[in-house]
Design an enzyme around this catalytic site. Structure first.
Site, mmCIF file in Angstrom:
data_model
loop_
_atom_site.group_PDB
_atom_site.id
_atom_site.type_symbol
_atom_site.label_atom_id
_atom_site.label_comp_id
_atom_site.label_asym_id
_atom_site.label_seq_id
_atom_site.Cartn_x
_atom_site.Cartn_y
_atom_site.Cartn_z
ATOM 1 N N ASP A 9 0.884 -1.153 0.000
ATOM 2 C CA ASP A 9 0.000 0.000 0.000
ATOM 3 C C ASP A 9 0.933 1.217 0.000
ATOM 4 O O ASP A 9 2.106 1.102 0.364
ATOM 5 C CB ASP A 9 -0.862 -0.047 1.270
ATOM 6 C CG ASP A 9 -1.656 1.221 1.471
ATOM 7 O OD1 ASP A 9 -2.331 1.648 0.529
ATOM 8 O OD2 ASP A 9 -1.578 1.799 2.583
ATOM 9 N N LEU A 10 0.433 2.371 -0.432
ATOM 10 C CA LEU A 10 1.313 3.543 -0.521
ATOM 11 C C LEU A 10 1.206 4.446 0.718
ATOM 12 O O LEU A 10 2.154 4.591 1.489
ATOM 13 C CB LEU A 10 0.957 4.326 -1.797
ATOM 14 C CG LEU A 10 1.779 5.584 -2.064
ATOM 15 C CD1 LEU A 10 3.234 5.256 -2.332
ATOM 16 C CD2 LEU A 10 1.193 6.338 -3.274
ATOM 17 N N ASP A 11 0.005 5.041 0.893
ATOM 18 C CA ASP A 11 -0.195 6.005 1.990
ATOM 19 C C ASP A 11 -0.043 5.332 3.351
ATOM 20 O O ASP A 11 -0.774 4.400 3.667
ATOM 21 C CB ASP A 11 -1.617 6.603 1.908
ATOM 22 C CG ASP A 11 -1.821 7.439 0.657
ATOM 23 O OD1 ASP A 11 -1.005 8.321 0.392
ATOM 24 O OD2 ASP A 11 -2.820 7.203 -0.057
ATOM 25 N N THR A 17 1.926 10.071 4.051
ATOM 26 C CA THR A 17 0.833 10.930 3.581
ATOM 27 C C THR A 17 -0.430 10.772 4.420
ATOM 28 O O THR A 17 -1.337 11.609 4.323
ATOM 29 C CB THR A 17 0.460 10.606 2.120
ATOM 30 O OG1 THR A 17 0.472 9.191 1.988
ATOM 31 C CG2 THR A 17 1.415 11.230 1.144
ATOM 32 N N LYS A 45 -8.813 5.141 6.418
ATOM 33 C CA LYS A 45 -7.562 4.664 5.812
ATOM 34 C C LYS A 45 -7.853 3.533 4.833
ATOM 35 O O LYS A 45 -8.561 2.588 5.162
ATOM 36 C CB LYS A 45 -6.594 4.183 6.898
ATOM 37 C CG LYS A 45 -6.000 5.320 7.682
ATOM 38 C CD LYS A 45 -4.917 4.832 8.627
ATOM 39 C CE LYS A 45 -4.320 5.995 9.390
ATOM 40 N NZ LYS A 45 -3.426 5.536 10.460
ATOM 41 N N SER A 114 -2.839 0.780 -4.328
ATOM 42 C CA SER A 114 -3.347 1.896 -3.522
ATOM 43 C C SER A 114 -4.692 2.377 -4.033
ATOM 44 O O SER A 114 -4.934 2.389 -5.236
ATOM 45 C CB SER A 114 -2.351 3.058 -3.584
ATOM 46 O OG SER A 114 -2.924 4.228 -3.039
ATOM 47 N N ALA A 115 -5.544 2.804 -3.099
ATOM 48 C CA ALA A 115 -6.844 3.359 -3.492
ATOM 49 C C ALA A 115 -6.708 4.801 -3.984
ATOM 50 O O ALA A 115 -7.651 5.372 -4.533
ATOM 51 C CB ALA A 115 -7.794 3.336 -2.299
ATOM 52 N N LYS A 145 -11.064 -1.168 -1.093
ATOM 53 C CA LYS A 145 -10.718 -2.108 -0.028
ATOM 54 C C LYS A 145 -11.825 -2.010 1.022
ATOM 55 O O LYS A 145 -12.323 -0.917 1.251
ATOM 56 C CB LYS A 145 -9.369 -1.728 0.605
ATOM 57 C CG LYS A 145 -8.194 -1.734 -0.384
ATOM 58 C CD LYS A 145 -6.960 -1.068 0.233
ATOM 59 C CE LYS A 145 -5.854 -0.918 -0.793
ATOM 60 N NZ LYS A 145 -4.661 -0.211 -0.294
ATOM 61 N N GLU A 169 0.301 -3.316 4.672
ATOM 62 C CA GLU A 169 -0.841 -2.403 4.839
ATOM 63 C C GLU A 169 -0.867 -1.705 6.185
ATOM 64 O O GLU A 169 -0.536 -2.309 7.199
ATOM 65 C CB GLU A 169 -2.139 -3.218 4.735
ATOM 66 C CG GLU A 169 -2.841 -3.124 3.412
ATOM 67 C CD GLU A 169 -3.409 -1.733 3.101
ATOM 68 O OE1 GLU A 169 -3.444 -0.874 3.997
ATOM 69 O OE2 GLU A 169 -3.818 -1.521 1.952
ATOM 70 N N ASP A 170 -1.298 -0.444 6.211
ATOM 71 C CA ASP A 170 -1.478 0.257 7.489
ATOM 72 C C ASP A 170 -2.954 0.408 7.836
ATOM 73 O O ASP A 170 -3.282 0.977 8.877
ATOM 74 C CB ASP A 170 -0.839 1.651 7.451
ATOM 75 C CG ASP A 170 -1.587 2.605 6.537
ATOM 76 O OD1 ASP A 170 -2.013 2.157 5.445
ATOM 77 O OD2 ASP A 170 -1.760 3.775 6.904
HETATM 78 C C1 G6P Z 1 -5.565 5.782 0.339
HETATM 79 C C2 G6P Z 1 -5.713 6.390 1.707
HETATM 80 C C3 G6P Z 1 -7.110 6.862 1.955
HETATM 81 C C4 G6P Z 1 -7.574 7.743 0.811
HETATM 82 C C5 G6P Z 1 -7.558 6.966 -0.489
HETATM 83 C C6 G6P Z 1 -7.982 7.793 -1.673
HETATM 84 O O1 G6P Z 1 -6.018 4.489 0.360
HETATM 85 O O2 G6P Z 1 -5.347 5.494 2.715
HETATM 86 O O3 G6P Z 1 -7.135 7.562 3.171
HETATM 87 O O4 G6P Z 1 -8.873 8.247 1.034
HETATM 88 O O5 G6P Z 1 -6.237 6.504 -0.697
HETATM 89 O O6 G6P Z 1 -7.003 8.769 -1.896
HETATM 90 P P1 G6P Z 1 -7.129 9.978 -2.906
HETATM 91 O O7 G6P Z 1 -5.714 10.512 -2.966
HETATM 92 O O8 G6P Z 1 -7.570 9.402 -4.227
HETATM 93 O O9 G6P Z 1 -8.104 10.924 -2.361
HETATM 94 MG MG MG Z 2 -2.576 3.176 3.700
#
Ligand code: G6P
Ligand code: MG
Length: 215
Positions: A9-11, A17, A45, A114-115, A145, A169-170
């Protein structure tokens, strides 16, 4: 299990972030007249922007028409993009680069699931836009997710069966997504929150190849 690929996962896993997402959502809640707690933020998240807003509004007891919601997600994203415009390689989380390098050296495939629709921008700012074998982000998926779509998509692109992939994943929703996709999962953060993972480490700084291969 035989580990052939790592999907990150990224964030909140590779880059710091998650706090900017929280700052922007908290600012939006404040404008709407309520305080959004860090505990409630855990539910945001890993889930999509619109699902995040719906959860936020639910915690504030607010109902709005779809058009207003689109405006609010746009507003949040404008603030969020301002916050992340200054991201640099210094914002890569402790231990992440080192662990990525070890995984690469051991010839495992490496992907991002990542979402976030801002994935590309973030990877570029932190200098990792060419590092991963496959990147699947919020622009390419239809289901948030805990649906496993994003991770299954990465595994497919890497040409590795889900049973040979480990997800990092966090987010609770992300751990559930990995499990729903038949993948092993390492939680990054608090073991109280992420107890559904196969293993929890505080950060990638604690992660080793030995721990990876013992899954
Ligand atoms: C990640 C984060 C979420 C965020 C989602 C969408 O999965 O953990 O907190 O809402 O991405 O991110 P975006 O940058 O598209 O708003
Ligand atoms: Mg995350």
């Amino acid at each position: 299990m035989k580990v052939l690929a790592c999907i990150f996962d990224l964030d909140g896993v590779i880059v710091d972030t998650a706090r900017y997402h929280y700052l922007a959502w908290k600012r939006l809640a404040q404008e709407l007249g309520f305080y959004f707690t860090e505990k409630n933020n855990e539910r945001l998240k890993g889930v999509s922007r619109m699902t995040s807003l719906n959860i936020l509004l639910e915690t504030g007891g607010i109902k709005l028409p779809e058009e207003d919601k689109i405006q609010l997600t746009d507003k949040k994203n404008t603030w969020y993009k301002e916050y992340i415009s200054e991201l640099s390689p210094d914002d890569i989380l402790p231990g992440a680069q080192k662990f990525l390098d070890k995984v690469r050296k051991d010839n495992l495939k490496i992907g991002i699931g990542s979402a976030s629709k801002n994935t590309h921008l973030i990877l570029k700012n932190i200098g990792l836009d060419k590092f991963f074998d496959s990147v699947v982000d919020g622009n390419k998926i239809h289901r948030s997710k805990p649906d496993p779509e994003v991770f299954l998509n990465v595994a497919d692109k890497l040409n590795i069966p889900p049973g040979n992939c480990v997800v990092f994943e966090d987010a609770i929703a992300g751990i559930q997504a990995a499990r729903n996709g038949g993948m092993a999962c390492v939680g990054i953060g608090s073991d109280k929150i992420l107890h559904e993972a196969d293993l929890v480490v505080k950060s990638l700084k604690e992660m080793t190849l030995e721990k990876l291969y013992s899954l």
